[in-house]
Design a protein around this motif. Structure first.
Motif, PDB file in Angstrom:
ATOM      1  N   LYS A 257      62.835  27.761  25.220  1.00 17.55           N
ATOM      2  CA  LYS A 257      61.987  28.688  24.901  1.00 17.55           C
ATOM      3  C   LYS A 257      60.979  27.890  24.004  1.00 17.55           C
ATOM      4  CE  LYS A 257      60.291  33.264  23.680  1.00 17.55           C
ATOM      5  NZ  LYS A 257      60.770  34.721  23.252  1.00 17.55           N
ATOM      6  N   SER A 258      61.591  27.497  22.788  1.00 15.47           N
ATOM      7  CA  SER A 258      60.827  26.784  21.652  1.00 15.47           C
ATOM      8  C   SER A 258      61.620  25.750  20.909  1.00 15.47           C
ATOM      9  CB  SER A 258      60.374  27.855  20.967  1.00 15.47           C
ATOM     10  OG  SER A 258      61.290  28.771  20.192  1.00 15.47           O
ATOM     11  N   VAL A 259      61.083  24.916  20.231  1.00 19.73           N
ATOM     12  CA  VAL A 259      62.010  23.906  19.249  1.00 19.73           C
ATOM     13  C   VAL A 259      60.956  23.878  17.847  1.00 19.73           C
ATOM     14  CG1 VAL A 259      62.629  21.777  18.882  1.00 19.73           C
ATOM     15  CG2 VAL A 259      62.993  22.689  21.134  1.00 19.73           C
ATOM     16  N   HIS A 260      61.653  24.301  16.611  1.00 21.26           N
ATOM     17  CA  HIS A 260      60.839  24.301  15.742  1.00 21.26           C
ATOM     18  C   HIS A 260      61.636  23.315  14.552  1.00 21.26           C
ATOM     19  CE1 HIS A 260      57.600  27.006  17.247  1.00 21.26           C
ATOM     20  NE2 HIS A 260      58.593  27.538  17.420  1.00 21.26           N
ATOM     21  N   PRO A 261      61.215  22.682  13.661  1.00 22.61           N
ATOM     22  CA  PRO A 261      61.834  22.167  12.522  1.00 22.61           C
ATOM     23  C   PRO A 261      62.473  23.175  11.773  1.00 22.61           C
ATOM     24  CG  PRO A 261      59.729  20.931  12.820  1.00 22.61           C
ATOM     25  CD  PRO A 261      59.697  22.239  13.552  1.00 22.61           C
ATOM     26  N   LEU A 262      63.468  23.028  11.235  1.00 20.04           N
ATOM     27  CA  LEU A 262      64.040  24.130  10.502  1.00 20.04           C
ATOM     28  C   LEU A 262      64.374  23.432   9.043  1.00 20.04           C
ATOM     29  CD1 LEU A 262      65.324  26.919  10.829  1.00 20.04           C
ATOM     30  CD2 LEU A 262      67.645  25.920  10.683  1.00 20.04           C
ATOM     31  N   TYR A 263      63.480  23.952   8.059  1.00 19.52           N
ATOM     32  CA  TYR A 263      63.803  23.723   6.708  1.00 19.52           C
ATOM     33  C   TYR A 263      63.490  24.593   5.563  1.00 19.52           C
ATOM     34  CZ  TYR A 263      58.815  23.930   7.478  1.00 19.52           C
ATOM     35  OH  TYR A 263      57.408  24.254   8.080  1.00 19.52           O
ATOM     36  N   ARG A 264      64.224  24.587   4.297  1.00 22.10           N
ATOM     37  CA  ARG A 264      63.765  25.466   3.411  1.00 22.10           C
ATOM     38  C   ARG A 264      62.699  25.724   2.832  1.00 22.10           C
ATOM     39  NH1 ARG A 264      69.001  25.241   0.150  1.00 22.10           N
ATOM     40  NH2 ARG A 264      67.781  26.649  -1.219  1.00 22.10           N
ATOM     41  N   PRO A 265      62.206  27.203   2.724  1.00 25.69           N
ATOM     42  CA  PRO A 265      60.773  27.413   2.356  1.00 25.69           C
ATOM     43  C   PRO A 265      60.426  26.976   0.980  1.00 25.69           C
ATOM     44  CG  PRO A 265      62.263  29.389   1.990  1.00 25.69           C
ATOM     45  CD  PRO A 265      63.265  28.195   2.735  1.00 25.69           C
ATOM     46  N   ALA A 266      59.261  26.543   0.670  1.00 27.02           N
ATOM     47  CA  ALA A 266      58.776  26.106  -0.606  1.00 27.02           C
ATOM     48  C   ALA A 266      59.199  27.249  -1.727  1.00 27.02           C
ATOM     49  CB  ALA A 266      57.457  25.810  -0.658  1.00 27.02           C
ATOM     50  N   GLY A 267      59.455  27.061  -2.869  1.00 26.86           N
ATOM     51  CA  GLY A 267      59.667  27.874  -3.807  1.00 26.86           C
ATOM     52  C   GLY A 267      61.112  28.484  -4.013  1.00 26.86           C
ATOM     53  N   GLU A 268      61.899  28.202  -3.309  1.00 25.49           N
ATOM     54  CA  GLU A 268      63.326  28.740  -3.059  1.00 25.49           C
ATOM     55  C   GLU A 268      64.149  27.638  -4.031  1.00 25.49           C
ATOM     56  OE1 GLU A 268      66.297  28.667   0.548  1.00 25.49           O
ATOM     57  OE2 GLU A 268      64.985  30.437   0.503  1.00 25.49           O
ATOM     58  N   ALA A 269      64.536  27.855  -5.113  1.00 27.27           N
ATOM     59  CA  ALA A 269      65.008  27.157  -6.178  1.00 27.27           C
ATOM     60  C   ALA A 269      66.527  26.677  -5.634  1.00 27.27           C
ATOM     61  CB  ALA A 269      65.063  27.699  -7.194  1.00 27.27           C
ATOM     62  N   ASP A 270      66.965  25.729  -5.983  1.00 25.19           N
ATOM     63  CA  ASP A 270      68.229  25.103  -5.550  1.00 25.19           C
ATOM     64  C   ASP A 270      68.801  24.460  -6.930  1.00 25.19           C
ATOM     65  OD1 ASP A 270      70.798  24.015  -4.623  1.00 25.19           O
ATOM     66  OD2 ASP A 270      69.954  23.394  -2.984  1.00 25.19           O
ATOM     67  N   PRO A 271      69.821  24.945  -7.727  1.00 25.14           N
ATOM     68  CA  PRO A 271      70.248  24.517  -8.645  1.00 25.14           C
ATOM     69  C   PRO A 271      71.007  23.201  -8.846  1.00 25.14           C
ATOM     70  CG  PRO A 271      71.748  26.378  -8.146  1.00 25.14           C
ATOM     71  CD  PRO A 271      70.478  26.488  -7.065  1.00 25.14           C
ATOM     72  N   ASP A 272      71.439  22.847  -7.501  1.00 25.05           N
ATOM     73  CA  ASP A 272      72.024  21.488  -7.241  1.00 25.05           C
ATOM     74  C   ASP A 272      71.100  20.260  -6.901  1.00 25.05           C
ATOM     75  OD1 ASP A 272      74.860  22.289  -7.904  1.00 25.05           O
ATOM     76  OD2 ASP A 272      74.908  23.004  -5.771  1.00 25.05           O
ATOM     77  N   ILE A 273      69.803  20.533  -6.831  1.00 23.64           N
ATOM     78  CA  ILE A 273      68.704  19.694  -6.826  1.00 23.64           C
ATOM     79  C   ILE A 273      68.268  19.220  -8.025  1.00 23.64           C
ATOM     80  CG2 ILE A 273      66.557  19.317  -5.857  1.00 23.64           C
ATOM     81  CD1 ILE A 273      68.456  19.305  -3.556  1.00 23.64           C
ATOM     82  N   PHE A 274      68.270  17.871  -8.092  1.00 20.18           N
ATOM     83  CA  PHE A 274      67.749  17.207  -9.470  1.00 20.18           C
ATOM     84  C   PHE A 274      66.395  17.698  -9.603  1.00 20.18           C
ATOM     85  CE2 PHE A 274      65.294  13.350 -11.069  1.00 20.18           C
ATOM     86  CZ  PHE A 274      66.272  13.200 -12.060  1.00 20.18           C
ATOM     87  N   PRO A 275      66.203  17.942 -10.840  1.00 22.83           N
ATOM     88  CA  PRO A 275      66.853  17.566 -12.118  1.00 22.83           C
ATOM     89  C   PRO A 275      67.635  18.866 -12.626  1.00 22.83           C
ATOM     90  CG  PRO A 275      64.422  18.071 -12.841  1.00 22.83           C
ATOM     91  CD  PRO A 275      64.764  18.144 -11.288  1.00 22.83           C
ATOM     92  N   PHE A 276      68.166  19.706 -11.580  1.00 24.39           N
ATOM     93  CA  PHE A 276      68.908  20.927 -11.735  1.00 24.39           C
ATOM     94  C   PHE A 276      68.207  21.790 -12.787  1.00 24.39           C
ATOM     95  CE2 PHE A 276      71.215  16.858 -12.229  1.00 24.39           C
ATOM     96  CZ  PHE A 276      71.510  16.546 -10.820  1.00 24.39           C
ATOM     97  N   ASP A 277      67.087  22.065 -12.631  1.00 24.63           N
ATOM     98  CA  ASP A 277      65.789  23.160 -13.262  1.00 24.63           C
ATOM     99  C   ASP A 277      65.535  24.091 -12.369  1.00 24.63           C
ATOM    100  OD1 ASP A 277      64.534  24.217 -15.105  1.00 24.63           O
ATOM    101  OD2 ASP A 277      62.998  22.441 -15.562  1.00 24.63           O
ATOM    102  N   VAL A 278      66.025  25.059 -12.523  1.00 23.89           N
ATOM    103  CA  VAL A 278      65.524  26.304 -11.340  1.00 23.89           C
ATOM    104  C   VAL A 278      64.034  26.681 -11.535  1.00 23.89           C
ATOM    105  CG1 VAL A 278      67.689  27.065 -10.931  1.00 23.89           C
ATOM    106  CG2 VAL A 278      66.640  28.094 -12.864  1.00 23.89           C
ATOM    107  N   SER A 279      63.538  26.426 -12.928  1.00 18.63           N
ATOM    108  CA  SER A 279      62.472  26.740 -13.032  1.00 18.63           C
ATOM    109  C   SER A 279      61.325  25.939 -12.246  1.00 18.63           C
ATOM    110  CB  SER A 279      61.925  26.524 -14.461  1.00 18.63           C
ATOM    111  OG  SER A 279      61.970  25.322 -14.924  1.00 18.63           O
TER     112      SER A 279
END
Length: 400
Positions: A257-279
């Motif tokens: 029926k459909s195919v869409h790229p799957l990605y995390r939405p902007a603004g959703e903080a991940d504490p394990d992403i460099f530089p580990f600053d959720v702000s």
């Protein structure tokens, strides 16, 4: 005449040469082979294997590569006293394969070229300076962020490793010194220009089917691994991990029926992403912009830049960095800016949602660079008989 010749020969003062024993000949041959192989391995070319799927489908698990030390210039060993052919751990005893009592400064021989954008590069893992031996597959600093310094250091044997004895990683160089890198909705931009994944790069897609009666054999024919690449989300919804070309073919199937790229939405903080600053609200698919340090580039030190460059200044370039009121001290002197002494790089895996790369640990310093991946000399699949395990089409295949 014969008597005179005999006297002349006997009077030269030379003792007859003693013939080497067979065992001595073998020892000499082994020593020569080890020395020659070590010189070739350190200064010219070295074999590596791909243990994970972080570069799929550019590089597959079971690919054996030759990596050139000549292209970027061979790095002079920084830990010169080490057991031949062992990286950091002895294969049987599990003890250290090197002695760090002697450490040489970073030096590199002249190379044929500089690292370019999109080169596939082997390097030492930047955050491999500290390791929890019982959890070597885990990042020590991530363990500390989740469990706390006290818990990790009391429950594990924690050691440090020199630069050239840290784990070897292989990724694609997305950004070179001076580049500005960012990512939006899973698409990387370099200096403001969007850079789509290469033809062999994997991304995650959401696939919705018209029915629950699905012909999964068709996906195997396209090259999907049913256990690793496809996961069910609902009766008619699945996530697929594949190349853009493969997903285009999936989208054309009559029961899709459909195919869409799957990605995390902007603004959703991940504490394990460099530089580990959720702000900053950065995640694996949305981050930046980040300026990659270049030798001679001066950065202003403030609350915005320090989380990005503190490790470079303190760990990679060996400065004593301290907070002093609202400012900083570098080697005991007040500093409002810092000039970098090395070039740095931004590395990412082609399998974007299954890769631990610069998004998780930041920049790769130039002294961590090992070499350039040249070609695949052998490749084995994990399934099938011996001869069917060999991926014949990948033998002697160049890496681009």
């Amino acid at each position: 005449m014969n008597w005179k010749f005999w006297k002349k020969d006997k009077g030269n003062g030379k003792a007859p040469e003693k013939k080497k024993s067979k065992s001595r000949e073998w020892v000499d041959a082994i020593i020569f082979a080890v020395v020659a192989a070590t010189v070739i391995r350190v200064f010219f070319i070295e074999a590596y294997t791909i243990p994970t799927g972080s570069m799929e489908r550019s590089l597959l698990i079971g690919d054996f590569l030759f990596v050139s030390k000549v292209n970027y210039g061979a790095r002079v060993p920084m830990t010169p006293i080490a057991f031949p052919f062992a990286h950091h751990t002895m294969p049987v005893t599990g003890t250290k394969a090197y002695w760090d009592g002697v450490q040489w400064k970073y030096r590199r021989l002249p190379g044929l070229s500089q690292i370019k954008n999109n080169d596939v590069v082997v390097f030492n893992y930047p955050q491999g300076d500290t390791v929890a031996l019982e959890q070597q597959d885990a990042d020590y600093y991530q363990l500390v962020r989740h469990a706390g310094w006290g818990a990790v250091n009391s429950n594990y044997t924690v050691i440090s490793r020199p630069v050239d004895k840290r784990e070897n990683y292989i990724k694609r160089c997305i950004g070179i010194p001076g580049d500005t890198v960012s990512m939006t909705a899973g698409l990387v931009s370099v200096n403001g220009k969007p850079e789509k994944l290469k033809a062999t790069g994997n991304f995650t897609y959401q696939v919705e089917f018209k029915t629950t009666d699905i012909n999964f054999g068709a996906f195997e024919d396209l090259g999907f691994n049913m256990q690793e690449d496809i996961n069910q989300l609902s009766p008619t919804m699945f996530s697929f991990n594949g190349t853009e070309e493969m997903m285009d073919k999936v989208g054309k199937m009559d029961f899709v029926k459909s195919v869409h790229p799957l990605y995390r939405p902007a603004g959703e903080a991940d504490p394990d992403i460099f530089p580990f600053d959720v702000s900053r609200s950065w995640n694996v698919d949305n981050f930046g912009p980040i300026i990659i340090p270049k030798k001679g580039w001066t950065v202003r030190l403030d609350s915005a830049t320090m989380p990005l460059y503190e490790r470079c200044i303190r760990i990679y370039e060996g400065n004593k960095l301290e907070r002093s009121g609202n400012g900083w001290l570098i080697n005991g002197k007040p500093a409002t800016a810092y000039t970098f002494q090395m070039d740095y790089y931004w590395m990412m895996g082609d399998n974007r949602h299954n890769s631990l790369d610069s998004r998780y640990w930041g920049f790769v310093p130039e002294d961590h660079i090992v070499g350039k991946a040249l070609f695949i000399w052998m490749s084995f699949d994990t399934n099938g008989s011996f001869f069917s395990k060999i991926r014949w089409s990948r033998l002697l295949k160049g890496i681009h």
